[in-house]
Enzyme design. Structure first.
Site, PDB file in Angstrom:
ATOM      1  N   THR A 185       0.946  -1.317  -0.124  1.00  0.00           N
ATOM      2  CA  THR A 185      -0.038  -0.096  -0.120  1.00  0.00           C
ATOM      3  C   THR A 185       0.966   1.216  -0.065  1.00  0.00           C
ATOM      4  O   THR A 185       2.075   1.464   0.719  1.00  0.00           O
ATOM      5  CB  THR A 185      -0.856   0.001   1.153  1.00  0.00           C
ATOM      6  OG1 THR A 185      -1.456   1.274   1.434  1.00  0.00           O
ATOM      7  CG2 THR A 185      -0.385  -0.286   2.684  1.00  0.00           C
ATOM      8  N   GLU A 333      -5.135  -2.831   4.035  1.00  0.00           N
ATOM      9  CA  GLU A 333      -4.739  -3.525   5.296  1.00  0.00           C
ATOM     10  C   GLU A 333      -6.158  -4.357   5.710  1.00  0.00           C
ATOM     11  O   GLU A 333      -6.037  -5.207   6.754  1.00  0.00           O
ATOM     12  CB  GLU A 333      -4.735  -2.392   6.322  1.00  0.00           C
ATOM     13  CG  GLU A 333      -3.291  -1.812   6.267  1.00  0.00           C
ATOM     14  CD  GLU A 333      -3.343  -0.695   5.461  1.00  0.00           C
ATOM     15  OE1 GLU A 333      -4.039  -0.685   4.799  1.00  0.00           O
ATOM     16  OE2 GLU A 333      -2.432  -0.086   5.521  1.00  0.00           O
ATOM     17  N   LYS A 442      -9.917  22.222   8.989  1.00  0.00           N
ATOM     18  CA  LYS A 442     -10.547  22.820  10.251  1.00  0.00           C
ATOM     19  C   LYS A 442     -10.669  24.158  10.206  1.00  0.00           C
ATOM     20  O   LYS A 442      -9.781  25.035   9.833  1.00  0.00           O
ATOM     21  CB  LYS A 442      -9.548  22.521  11.370  1.00  0.00           C
ATOM     22  CG  LYS A 442      -9.791  21.686  12.441  1.00  0.00           C
ATOM     23  CD  LYS A 442      -9.103  21.223  13.524  1.00  0.00           C
ATOM     24  CE  LYS A 442     -10.030  20.444  14.818  1.00  0.00           C
ATOM     25  NZ  LYS A 442      -8.974  19.769  15.610  1.00  0.00           N
ATOM     26  N   TRP A 447     -14.810  21.210  12.192  1.00  0.00           N
ATOM     27  CA  TRP A 447     -14.395  20.217  10.810  1.00  0.00           C
ATOM     28  C   TRP A 447     -15.382  20.569   9.848  1.00  0.00           C
ATOM     29  O   TRP A 447     -16.710  20.425   9.850  1.00  0.00           O
ATOM     30  CB  TRP A 447     -14.422  18.822  11.219  1.00  0.00           C
ATOM     31  CG  TRP A 447     -13.349  18.505  12.012  1.00  0.00           C
ATOM     32  CD1 TRP A 447     -12.237  19.592  12.710  1.00  0.00           C
ATOM     33  CD2 TRP A 447     -12.612  17.118  12.347  1.00  0.00           C
ATOM     34  NE1 TRP A 447     -11.338  18.635  13.141  1.00  0.00           N
ATOM     35  CE2 TRP A 447     -11.342  17.318  12.915  1.00  0.00           C
ATOM     36  CE3 TRP A 447     -12.997  16.085  11.912  1.00  0.00           C
ATOM     37  CZ2 TRP A 447     -10.664  16.335  13.385  1.00  0.00           C
ATOM     38  CZ3 TRP A 447     -12.198  14.842  12.249  1.00  0.00           C
ATOM     39  CH2 TRP A 447     -11.205  15.014  12.911  1.00  0.00           C
TER      40      TRP A 447
HETATM   41  P1  AMP Z   1      -6.201   1.343  -0.399  1.00  0.00           P
HETATM   42  O1  AMP Z   1      -5.594   0.690   0.674  1.00  0.00           O
HETATM   43  O2  AMP Z   1      -5.524   1.988  -1.516  1.00  0.00           O
HETATM   44  O3  AMP Z   1      -7.340   0.341  -0.843  1.00  0.00           O
HETATM   45  O4  AMP Z   1      -6.991   2.837   0.098  1.00  0.00           O
HETATM   46  C1  AMP Z   1      -8.093   2.638   1.298  1.00  0.00           C
HETATM   47  C2  AMP Z   1      -8.459   4.153   1.622  1.00  0.00           C
HETATM   48  O5  AMP Z   1      -9.538   4.372   0.487  1.00  0.00           O
HETATM   49  C3  AMP Z   1      -9.590   4.012   2.840  1.00  0.00           C
HETATM   50  O6  AMP Z   1      -8.875   4.111   3.891  1.00  0.00           O
HETATM   51  C4  AMP Z   1     -10.485   5.121   2.404  1.00  0.00           C
HETATM   52  O7  AMP Z   1      -9.663   6.307   2.894  1.00  0.00           O
HETATM   53  C5  AMP Z   1     -10.685   5.141   0.933  1.00  0.00           C
HETATM   54  N1  AMP Z   1     -11.683   4.530   0.520  1.00  0.00           N
HETATM   55  C6  AMP Z   1     -11.876   3.321   0.297  1.00  0.00           C
HETATM   56  N2  AMP Z   1     -13.295   3.030   0.275  1.00  0.00           N
HETATM   57  C7  AMP Z   1     -14.114   4.332   0.397  1.00  0.00           C
HETATM   58  C8  AMP Z   1     -15.374   4.466   0.239  1.00  0.00           C
HETATM   59  N3  AMP Z   1     -16.230   3.722  -0.001  1.00  0.00           N
HETATM   60  N4  AMP Z   1     -15.537   5.949   0.734  1.00  0.00           N
HETATM   61  C9  AMP Z   1     -14.442   6.738   0.934  1.00  0.00           C
HETATM   62  N5  AMP Z   1     -13.234   6.427   0.961  1.00  0.00           N
HETATM   63  C10 AMP Z   1     -12.920   5.195   0.625  1.00  0.00           C
END
Ligand code: AMP
Length: 544
Positions: A185, A333, A442, A447
């Site tokens: 990641t 994760e 902020k 927020w």
């Molecule tokens: P990744 O590890 O690259 O798959 O990224 C994960 C991150 O993507 C999460 O911690 C969120 O910040 C964002 N994310 C995943 N799904 C959503 C969703 N449905 N709405 C908003 N953010 C999301």
């Protein structure tokens, strides 16, 4: 006293053997990287996986070692997904959209001596030159006729590699906690971090994803994962498909709305999964077609995750295709399914507008995932749908540490992982992401949710993409700047946008300015790259 039931290990091998026995004639259809449509079955794929395992053993791959792939969603990538973990080795799926330094870091960190690469990505590997000197063998995932001229050394052709091998392999008895797949990641700072899935975590996530309140994959489905197999295992769908025997349709490297539409139509897809930009490309393409009735297509569910699904996107997909959008949240994760949005029985009689208020939430955790929200001191916050704080998760398919980083402690005292997302939890268990913790704005101590503002702005008919970042402000600390990528051929004004927002958001959330750009920067996983936006607008000041 212990129970007296059998203790069969939860192995990916069992999915492969089950698919070979019960779904051998079920179809796997790929838009081939070489062009054309390739058709095969789980039966053939499992046989070819055995051949691949025999070939890999001869190349010296042993238990616990990594093999990397840089590949699209194809049947050959699926063969790697099965062969490598079931041998007891680890498949490291590299995201080719990462920067070259990140890719060479990942290949070195995973100690991969063998890489499997699609034709598309050969030039990228060539450019890495000496930086991947430790890689001993590069297998190009094609047949002899399509092998390219390349400056790479020690190159093999996939089809030749497996051709002469026996289609039987003695799959070893493995411990279910053994590592199976490694997925890096890319945070915004520092080197990529490796999340190392085990056979057990993969099996549990797969069982869970097949339940009706989750993705609900069944043998009757035709599943079309557009989310890449190089990003969190295409949200686990290759395993869910092989476990259930649903027909699997794979887009290859053709990431166009046209290909998505053609595959959905020609192969009769019932469920498809991707990030919002995928669905925007699909909607854009169908808007160019003369036929404007797509409601008879068999598609039942579009699963949207990776970034927030805006109400305009949900509505557009649902009305265009007469289907249901399933909003899901997760991260590398969390393997990745951390929450899935399905309406509850008590919601059946709500109006469409009331249902939409629920559908935009990121959903409820499936059984097996626990969630809490906490303040900066770690104190739990109420599940009232109002209080928001750091989203913490734990469960059998959530990471407990990063690969080869034993000193980095990522869990709190109760074993929860800090997701870096800021959320609310409501009394019905729905989780709503307010922001990434580093993206919240902020203003005067209060927020402002950039996601909420973006979701509303995306409803304006001329807007293709919207992003909100915080800009320093002498009085309020930070105020929101709204950045708009207009749809092709559209040129909205600041007043058009602010006029649209008026009445739809709290007055004090109104962006202090609206700016327009020609291209929205995206991360390697298709999210808006706010770090780049902050860089582009680092010298920006609000108008007087
Ligand atoms: P990744 O590890 O690259 O798959 O990224 C994960 C991150 O993507 C999460 O911690 C969120 O910040 C964002 N994310 C995943 N799904 C959503 C969703 N449905 N709405 C908003 N953010 C999301």
């Amino acid at each position: 006293m212990l129970g007296l039931m059998q203790d069969r290990p939860l192995l990916i091998t069992s999915i492969m053997e089950y698919a070979a026995l019960y779904h051998s004639d079920c179809k796997v259809v790929t838009k081939a990287v070489e062009g054309g449509i390739h058709r095969t079955t789980y039966g053939e794929i499992t046989q070819r996986s055995a051949k691949l395992a025999n070939a890999l053993a001869k190349l010296g791959l042993t238990s616990g070692n990594c093999v990397s792939s840089m590949a699209w969603n194809t049947y050959r990538h699926l063969e790697l997904y099965l062969a490598v973990p079931c041998m007891g080795s680890i498949l490291n799926t590299v995201n080719p959209r990462l920067f070259p330094e990140q890719i060479s870091y990942i290949l070195a960190h995973s100690e991969s001596k063998i890489i499997f690469v699609d034709l598309t990505f050969v030039p990228q590997l060539e450019k890495l030159g000496d930086k991947i000197a430790k890689v001993e063998t590069i297998v190009i995932m094609t047949d002899r006729a399509n092998m390219p001229d390349t400056s790479l050394d020690n190159v093999l052709c996939y089809e030749e590699l497996i051709d002469a091998e026996d289609d039987h392999y003695d799959w070893p008895d493995l411990d279910e906690n053994m590592a199976a797949i490694l997925c890096y990641t890319s945070g915004t700072t520092g080197d990529p971090k490796g999340v190392l899935y085990s056979h057990r975590s993969t099996l549990l996530q797969t069982y869970s994803s097949c339940t009706k309140d989750s993705l609900g994959v069944s043998k009757a489905d035709v599943i079309f994962p557009i989310v890449p197999m190089f990003h969190v295992n295409a949200w686990g769908t290759p395993f869910a498909a092989a476990m259930t025997g649903s027909k699997l349709v794979l887009p290859g490297g053709d990431m166009t709305g046209e290909n998505f539409y053609n595959m959905i139509k020609q192969e009769g897809c019932t469920i498809s999964l991707g990030v919002p930009t995928i669905w925007l490309a699909l909607l854009q393409y169908v808007s160019t077609l003369e036929d404007d009735d797509f409601t008879s297509l068999p598609i039942e569910n579009f699963v949207v995750g990776g970034s927030a699904a805006a109400p305009s996107l949900i509505e557009n997909l649902e009305t265009t295709f007469d289907c249901s959008v399933v909003h899901a949240w997760g991260m590398t994760e969390t393997s990745p399914l951390g929450s899935v949005n399905r309406l509850l029985a008590k919601h059946a009689d709500l109006s469409d507008a009331e249902k939409m208020e629920i559908k935009v939430k990121q959903g409820r955790p499936p059984f097996g995932i626990e969630m809490k929200i906490v303040d900066d001191e770690g104190n739990q916050l109420p599940r009232d749908g109002i209080a928001f704080g750091r989203l913490m998760v734990r469960g059998s398919w959530v990471a407990k540490a990063y690969f080869k980083q034993p000193d980095l402690h990522i869990l709190d005292d109760e074993g929860y992982f800090d997701t870096g997302d800021v959320s609310t939890l409501d009394p019905d268990g729905y989780m709503t992401i307010v922001d990434r913790s580093k993206d919240v704005i902020k203003s005067g101590g209060e927020w402002i949710s950039s996601i909420d503002l973006e979701n509303v702005a995306l409803g304006q008919a001329q807007v293709a993409e919207a992003a909100v970042i915080g800009i320093a402000h002498p009085k309020w600390q930070e105020r929101p700047l709204l950045i708009i990528l207009p749809k092709p051929g559209e040129s909205p004004t600041k007043d058009d946008i602010l006029g649209y927002l008026d009445g739809k958001i709290a007055k004090w959330w109104t962006p202090d300015d609206v700016v327009f750009i020609d291209e929205m920067p995206h991360t390697a996983t298709g999210k808006t790259q706010k770090r780049d936006l902050r860089e582009i607008f680092k010298n920006y000041t609000f108008p007087e």
